[in-house]
Design an enzyme around this catalytic site. Structure first.
Site, short mmCIF file in Angstrom:
data_model
loop_
_atom_site.label_atom_id
_atom_site.label_comp_id
_atom_site.label_asym_id
_atom_site.label_seq_id
_atom_site.Cartn_x
_atom_site.Cartn_y
_atom_site.Cartn_z
N THR A 126 -3.13 16.59 2.15
CA THR A 126 -3.04 15.29 1.45
C THR A 126 -4.20 15.08 0.47
O THR A 126 -5.16 15.83 0.44
CB THR A 126 -3.03 14.14 2.48
OG1 THR A 126 -4.10 14.31 3.41
CG2 THR A 126 -1.72 14.13 3.25
N ASP A 127 -4.09 14.01 -0.32
CA ASP A 127 -5.09 13.67 -1.35
C ASP A 127 -6.08 12.63 -0.84
O ASP A 127 -6.61 11.85 -1.62
CB ASP A 127 -4.40 13.12 -2.60
CG ASP A 127 -3.32 14.06 -3.10
OD1 ASP A 127 -3.58 15.26 -3.16
OD2 ASP A 127 -2.22 13.58 -3.42
N SER B 287 -10.21 8.50 -0.94
CA SER B 287 -9.05 8.75 -1.80
C SER B 287 -9.50 9.73 -2.88
O SER B 287 -10.43 9.44 -3.64
CB SER B 287 -8.56 7.46 -2.44
OG SER B 287 -7.58 7.75 -3.42
N ARG B 288 -8.86 10.89 -2.94
CA ARG B 288 -9.28 11.90 -3.92
C ARG B 288 -8.77 11.60 -5.32
O ARG B 288 -9.10 12.30 -6.26
CB ARG B 288 -8.83 13.29 -3.44
CG ARG B 288 -9.50 13.68 -2.14
CD ARG B 288 -9.25 15.13 -1.74
NE ARG B 288 -9.83 15.34 -0.41
CZ ARG B 288 -9.15 15.42 0.71
NH1 ARG B 288 -7.84 15.30 0.68
NH2 ARG B 288 -9.74 15.62 1.87
N VAL B 289 -7.95 10.56 -5.45
CA VAL B 289 -7.53 10.11 -6.79
C VAL B 289 -8.54 9.11 -7.33
O VAL B 289 -8.87 9.09 -8.50
CB VAL B 289 -6.11 9.51 -6.73
CG1 VAL B 289 -5.75 8.85 -8.05
CG2 VAL B 289 -5.11 10.59 -6.39
#
Length: 509
Positions: A338-339, A364-366
């Site tokens: 997951t991101d 959150s990698r976004v």
């Protein structure tokens, strides 16, 4: 009555003209062993992986093990009606489910069959449940937010459209509540939601559907239910079926959100099938391909480029941990796919901080790419302030007498931030309200408000802004940013409200 020769000739001619000489070829096998929802079949040399098989009495099965002289199949129905020696036929089809707008508002099982008593699903199209994920050339970077209505998530762990964000935590820490809040907050928006219940008690699924109906959220939601009492094969198929339904909307250029509740039970169902099929076992008795089980599912969530329709499918998988162990086999697998993850901590939950999000372990990698500019502006310092406060609390428990003024001030503000981030269940906030209250608490406007009165202050503040200064919220909603003139108007409005607010009166929310 005499029969004329010309009548006989006409009938023969008609039959010859209507004769269909096409010959069909079907693989046929024989059941040699059956039990526990698994059938071993001799023959079926041309059978394909995940192909549908037809047993007597219309019972269907799915081929999973393709061996040299036999096929291992899972039975998608009542296995007690199947016996040794029964004939099995291939169908030439892999498992498909109905898709499209006809499913919205319905509760269906893993094969798309209705479970809500509202009659048949009038879908005109089907899709295979398994499909290769969109490749990198068809994707676009995530740039639009999924507004969950939860202040702590929208501010510090933003979720973008097309992202895969894991919700992870122990049993009864509020994982499903976060997912349902996200669905409820899409009421009247452009996001179609799919809730996949895997291995849940039937009573819990009924409760979830009732909650969505009470909040008017079933109008934009599909529920796919594979309850704990159903065969493991249907629990295994359910997430893929829900994903196929979401992909249909994505490829039409629409936006969809899918929740898998939960993938721990999905892995258990797959382990059960694999053990019954006598596959070799690996760590914790899971088969060797358990990583691929989830990676091929979650990689199907994507944000498509405009030339491919511009649609998106956002995935919120849920994983249940045991005693807070995020280093378990299945949790680490899904974290790596997951991101980002939202980690819910039992200690925070028990302390009354709900949602019980651990800011240190959640990420959150976004990041800010999925936030509006207004939210990014007010939330920039929030995560850092909260993390520093959590560290200071450890030292402050020994007594605050020796702490300097700056540290005491930081502790006071941290307590108020924590109060503001608390949120009742099934009451998501609008983006504008989130921005307004976070701006107030971050810039110290609540520093002189008694902590027990913070939530009442917030509720009255929103009512005041909606009635006395609606232009501020309207400006933020239209521009999606906090411009200098809007900020000045907001400061004046907060000052006016604080003069009228009576901390000692009223009832704490």
């Amino acid at each position: 009555m005499a029969i004329r020769g010309q009548d006989i000739a006409a009938v023969i001619r008609q039959q010859i003209e209507g004769f269909d000489a096409r010959v069909g070829m079907v693989d046929v096998g024989t059941v040699v062993e059956v039990g526990d929802g698994i059938a071993r079949i001799h023959g079926l040399a041309g059978c394909r992986f995940t192909e549908l098989l037809e047993f007597p009495d219309g019972i269907m099965g799915m081929a999973l093990n393709l061996e040299e002289d036999s096929v291992g199949a899972v039975i998608l129905g009542d296995d007690t009606k199947i016996k040794e020696g029964d004939t099995v036929r291939t169908t030439g089809r892999i498992v498909e489910v109905p898709v499209g707008d006809a499913l919205v508002g319905r509760v269906v099982d893993a094969l798309g069959r209705p479970r809500d008593g509202k009659g048949p699903v009038k879908a005109t199209k089907t899709r295979p449940v398994e499909r290769v994920a969109p490749d990198v050339t068809t994707r676009k970077s995530v740039d639009r937010p999924v507004q969950t209505g939860i202040k702590a998530i929208d501010a510090m762990i933003p979720i973008g459209r097309g992202q895969r964000e894991l919700i992870i935590g122990d049993r009864s820490t509020g994982k499903t509540a976060i997912a349902l809040d996200a669905i409820i907050n899409q009421k009247g928006q452009d996001l179609i939601c799919i809730y996949v219940a895997v291995g849940q008690k039937a009573s819990k699924v009924v409760q979830v559907v009732a909650t969505l109906q009470q909040n008017g959220a079933m109008d934009h939601t599909i529920v796919v239910a594979a309850n704990a009492s159903e065969p493991a094969a249907l629990q295994y198929l359910a997430p893929y079926a829900g994903c196929a339904m979401g992909e249909e909307f994505m490829e039409q250029g629409k936006e969809a959100l899918i929740i898998y509740d939960d993938l721990s039970k999905h892995a258990w169902a797959y382990r059960q099938l694999s053990l019954l099929l006598r596959r070799p076992v690996g760590r914790e008795a899971y088969p060797g391909d358990v990583f691929y089980l989830h990676s091929r599912l979650l990689e199907r969530a994507a944000k498509l480029d405009q030339q491919f329709g511009g649609g998106s499918l956002t995935a919120l998988p849920i994983i249940e941990t045991q005693a807070g162990d995020v280093s378990g086999y299945i949790p680490t697998n899904v974290i790596s796919i997951t991101d980002g993850q939202i980690y819910l901590e039992p200690d925070l939950f028990n302390a009354g901080i709900r949602p019980a999000i651990n800011v240190g372990l959640s990420v959150s990698r976004v990041g800010g790419a999925a936030q509006t500019r207004a939210m990014r502006r007010v939330a920039g310092r929030l995560r850092l302030d909260l993390a520093q406060y959590r560290e200071l609390v450890t030292f402050a428990q020994f007594g605050t007498a020796d702490l300097d003024a700056a540290t005491r001030s930081q502790l006071e503000r941290g307590q108020r931030i924590t109060e503001v981030l608390k949120q009742p269940q099934y009451q998501p906030y609008a983006m504008v309200h989130e921005v307004l209250v976070l701006y107030a608490v971050i810039n110290g406007f609540l520093d002189d408000v008694p902590i027990p009165q913070v939530q009442r202050w917030e509720a009255e503040f929103h009512r005041y802004m909606d009635t006395a200064h609606p232009e501020v919220g309207k400006a933020i909603l239209e521009t999606k940013e906090l411009r200098p003139e809007t900020e000045e108007a907001l400061k004046k409005a907060i000052a006016e409200f604080k003069k009228a607010f009576q901390p000692q009166g009223g009832k704490v929310a």
